[in-house]
Design a protein around this motif. Structure first.
Motif, mmCIF file in Angstrom:
data_model
loop_
_atom_site.group_PDB
_atom_site.id
_atom_site.type_symbol
_atom_site.label_atom_id
_atom_site.label_comp_id
_atom_site.label_asym_id
_atom_site.label_seq_id
_atom_site.Cartn_x
_atom_site.Cartn_y
_atom_site.Cartn_z
ATOM 1 N N GLY A 50 -10.899 4.939 -22.499
ATOM 2 C CA GLY A 50 -10.643 4.886 -21.102
ATOM 3 C C GLY A 50 -9.397 4.274 -20.621
ATOM 4 N N VAL A 51 -9.097 4.170 -19.505
ATOM 5 C CA VAL A 51 -7.900 3.348 -18.809
ATOM 6 C C VAL A 51 -8.374 2.100 -18.062
ATOM 7 N N LEU A 52 -9.762 1.827 -18.045
ATOM 8 C CA LEU A 52 -9.973 0.824 -17.099
ATOM 9 C C LEU A 52 -10.561 -0.198 -17.887
ATOM 10 N N VAL A 53 -10.078 -1.680 -17.704
ATOM 11 C CA VAL A 53 -10.608 -2.729 -18.525
ATOM 12 C C VAL A 53 -11.123 -3.644 -17.612
ATOM 13 N N GLY A 54 -12.316 -4.395 -18.040
ATOM 14 C CA GLY A 54 -12.727 -5.382 -17.116
ATOM 15 C C GLY A 54 -13.964 -5.175 -16.289
ATOM 16 N N ALA A 86 -18.809 2.094 -7.302
ATOM 17 C CA ALA A 86 -19.386 1.717 -6.097
ATOM 18 C C ALA A 86 -18.887 0.400 -5.543
ATOM 19 N N LYS A 87 -17.852 -0.029 -5.897
ATOM 20 C CA LYS A 87 -17.414 -1.501 -5.631
ATOM 21 C C LYS A 87 -16.070 -1.320 -4.460
ATOM 22 N N LYS A 88 -16.161 -2.226 -3.853
ATOM 23 C CA LYS A 88 -14.942 -2.370 -2.742
ATOM 24 C C LYS A 88 -13.902 -3.162 -3.378
ATOM 25 N N VAL A 89 -12.857 -2.651 -3.851
ATOM 26 C CA VAL A 89 -11.807 -3.135 -4.695
ATOM 27 C C VAL A 89 -10.436 -3.528 -4.002
ATOM 28 N N TRP A 90 -10.022 -4.768 -4.118
ATOM 29 C CA TRP A 90 -8.787 -5.127 -3.743
ATOM 30 C C TRP A 90 -7.613 -5.146 -4.752
ATOM 31 N N ILE A 91 -6.606 -4.380 -4.570
ATOM 32 C CA ILE A 91 -5.688 -4.346 -5.509
ATOM 33 C C ILE A 91 -4.598 -5.473 -5.312
ATOM 34 N N ILE A 92 -3.931 -5.898 -6.417
ATOM 35 C CA ILE A 92 -3.059 -7.229 -6.216
ATOM 36 C C ILE A 92 -1.861 -6.692 -7.160
ATOM 37 N N ASP A 93 -0.686 -6.906 -6.358
ATOM 38 C CA ASP A 93 0.546 -6.499 -7.002
ATOM 39 C C ASP A 93 1.556 -7.142 -6.510
ATOM 40 N N ASP A 94 3.008 -7.068 -7.144
ATOM 41 C CA ASP A 94 4.160 -7.918 -6.538
ATOM 42 C C ASP A 94 4.549 -7.246 -5.164
ATOM 43 N N VAL A 95 5.346 -6.211 -5.437
ATOM 44 C CA VAL A 95 5.594 -5.355 -4.361
ATOM 45 C C VAL A 95 5.317 -4.102 -4.133
ATOM 46 N N ILE A 96 5.540 -3.347 -2.934
ATOM 47 C CA ILE A 96 5.335 -1.995 -2.996
ATOM 48 C C ILE A 96 6.836 -1.359 -2.687
ATOM 49 N N THR A 97 7.413 -0.743 -3.600
ATOM 50 C CA THR A 97 8.917 -0.229 -3.242
ATOM 51 C C THR A 97 8.791 1.355 -2.711
ATOM 52 N N ALA A 98 8.519 2.210 -3.348
ATOM 53 C CA ALA A 98 8.269 3.510 -3.017
ATOM 54 C C ALA A 98 6.823 3.890 -2.789
ATOM 55 N N GLY A 99 5.708 2.973 -3.253
ATOM 56 C CA GLY A 99 4.466 3.391 -3.241
ATOM 57 C C GLY A 99 3.750 4.139 -4.052
ATOM 58 N N ARG A 105 -0.212 4.520 -5.367
ATOM 59 C CA ARG A 105 -1.063 5.815 -5.170
ATOM 60 C C ARG A 105 -1.561 6.044 -6.602
ATOM 61 N N GLU A 106 -0.898 6.020 -7.549
ATOM 62 C CA GLU A 106 -1.643 6.389 -8.978
ATOM 63 C C GLU A 106 -2.719 5.534 -9.262
ATOM 64 N N VAL A 107 -2.617 4.253 -8.892
ATOM 65 C CA VAL A 107 -3.710 3.222 -9.226
ATOM 66 C C VAL A 107 -5.057 3.475 -8.457
ATOM 67 N N VAL A 108 -4.659 3.777 -7.078
ATOM 68 C CA VAL A 108 -5.785 4.439 -6.060
ATOM 69 C C VAL A 108 -6.583 5.516 -6.579
ATOM 70 N N SER A 109 -5.748 6.345 -7.118
ATOM 71 C CA SER A 109 -6.289 7.912 -7.780
ATOM 72 C C SER A 109 -7.240 7.234 -8.788
ATOM 73 N N ILE A 110 -6.847 6.501 -9.945
ATOM 74 C CA ILE A 110 -7.565 5.864 -10.935
ATOM 75 C C ILE A 110 -8.718 5.389 -10.538
ATOM 76 N N LEU A 111 -8.669 4.553 -9.526
ATOM 77 C CA LEU A 111 -9.792 3.620 -9.284
ATOM 78 C C LEU A 111 -10.872 4.828 -8.460
ATOM 79 N N LYS A 112 -10.373 5.512 -7.606
ATOM 80 C CA LYS A 112 -11.082 6.410 -6.808
ATOM 81 C C LYS A 112 -12.033 7.349 -7.739
ATOM 82 N N ASN A 113 -11.294 7.907 -9.001
ATOM 83 C CA ASN A 113 -11.848 8.713 -9.791
ATOM 84 C C ASN A 113 -12.997 7.942 -10.595
#
Length: 216
Positions: A112-116, A121-134, A138-146
């Motif tokens: 798989g692609v997810l580790v940890g 069924a969890k409410k997830v907060w994504i932590i990153d440095d900046v959002i330039t184009a987004g 969007r790719e990470v959100v798609s992975i998490l929702k899947n």
């Protein structure tokens, strides 16, 4: 539990300058825009710097709702989320599960692609440095929702407060499209206030001109 240190915007900006994370000058971005400043959180690569960033993230998260899991997008987000989990435990007495993704799926072991921590069924907060184009968010959100996660929000270090594809900023576009909150530790406005306080008129003038041309 160690007493939490309140995040100080000026202290963080000065640390970012001392590490070369934040630079004022002339920088051509991927978008083709010529920016009067550049921010590279990947250069927060020592214990003191990463600790200050993580304390900022942790302080902000304690003000947010629905923090079941925190998640760091590969690759920069991985050390950020790990350090933030430590800061939440050390300074706030809160033990929050954390995870991250691989750029490429692993075809052996657990796969798989997810580790940890599990995000199902969890409410997830994504932590990153900046959002330039987004795009990356969007790719990470798609992975998490899947994987069955519910996206609670996104937390970044810097909000550039400039237009994306339209009249909204990249962060505003993400908020509108995905219907999630996006919070930042510092903003372009904070950088301008810092320059004003320091009396750096030329750098401030360049920032103001850029804000007029591309700001939201």
């Amino acid at each position: 539990m160690t007493s939490p240190v309140e995040f100080n915007t000026q202290a963080f900006i000065e640390l970012a300058l001392s590490r070369g994370v934040l630079k004022f000058g002339e920088f051509t971005l991927k978008s083709g825009r010529v920016s009067p400043y550049f921010f590279n959180a990947g250069l927060l690569n020592d214990g003191e710097a990463l600790s200050l960033l993580a304390q900022g993230y942790a302080n902000k998260l304690t003000q947010c709702n629905s923090v079941d899991v925190i998640f760091g997008p590969a690759y920069k987000g991985i050390p950020f989320v790990a350090a933030t989990a430590v800061a939440l435990s050390q300074y706030h007495g809160v033990s929050v599960p954390w995870g991250f993704n691989r750029k490429e799926a692993k075809d052996h072991g657990e796969g798989g692609v997810l580790v940890g921590a599990s995000v199902e069924a969890k409410k997830v907060w994504i932590i990153d440095d900046v959002i330039t184009a987004g795009t990356a968010i969007r790719e990470v959100v798609s992975i998490l929702k899947n994987a069955g996660a519910s996206i609670a929000g996104v937390l970044v270090a810097l909000d550039r407060q400039e237009r994306g594809q339209g009249q909204l900023s990249a962060i505003q576009e993400v908020q509108k499209e995905l219907e999630i909150p996006v919070h930042a530790l510092i903003t372009m406005q904070d950088l301008m206030q810092y320059l004003e306080q320091k009396g750096d008129q030329q750098a401030l003038k360049n920032m103001q001109a850029y804000r007029v041309k591309y700001g939201v």
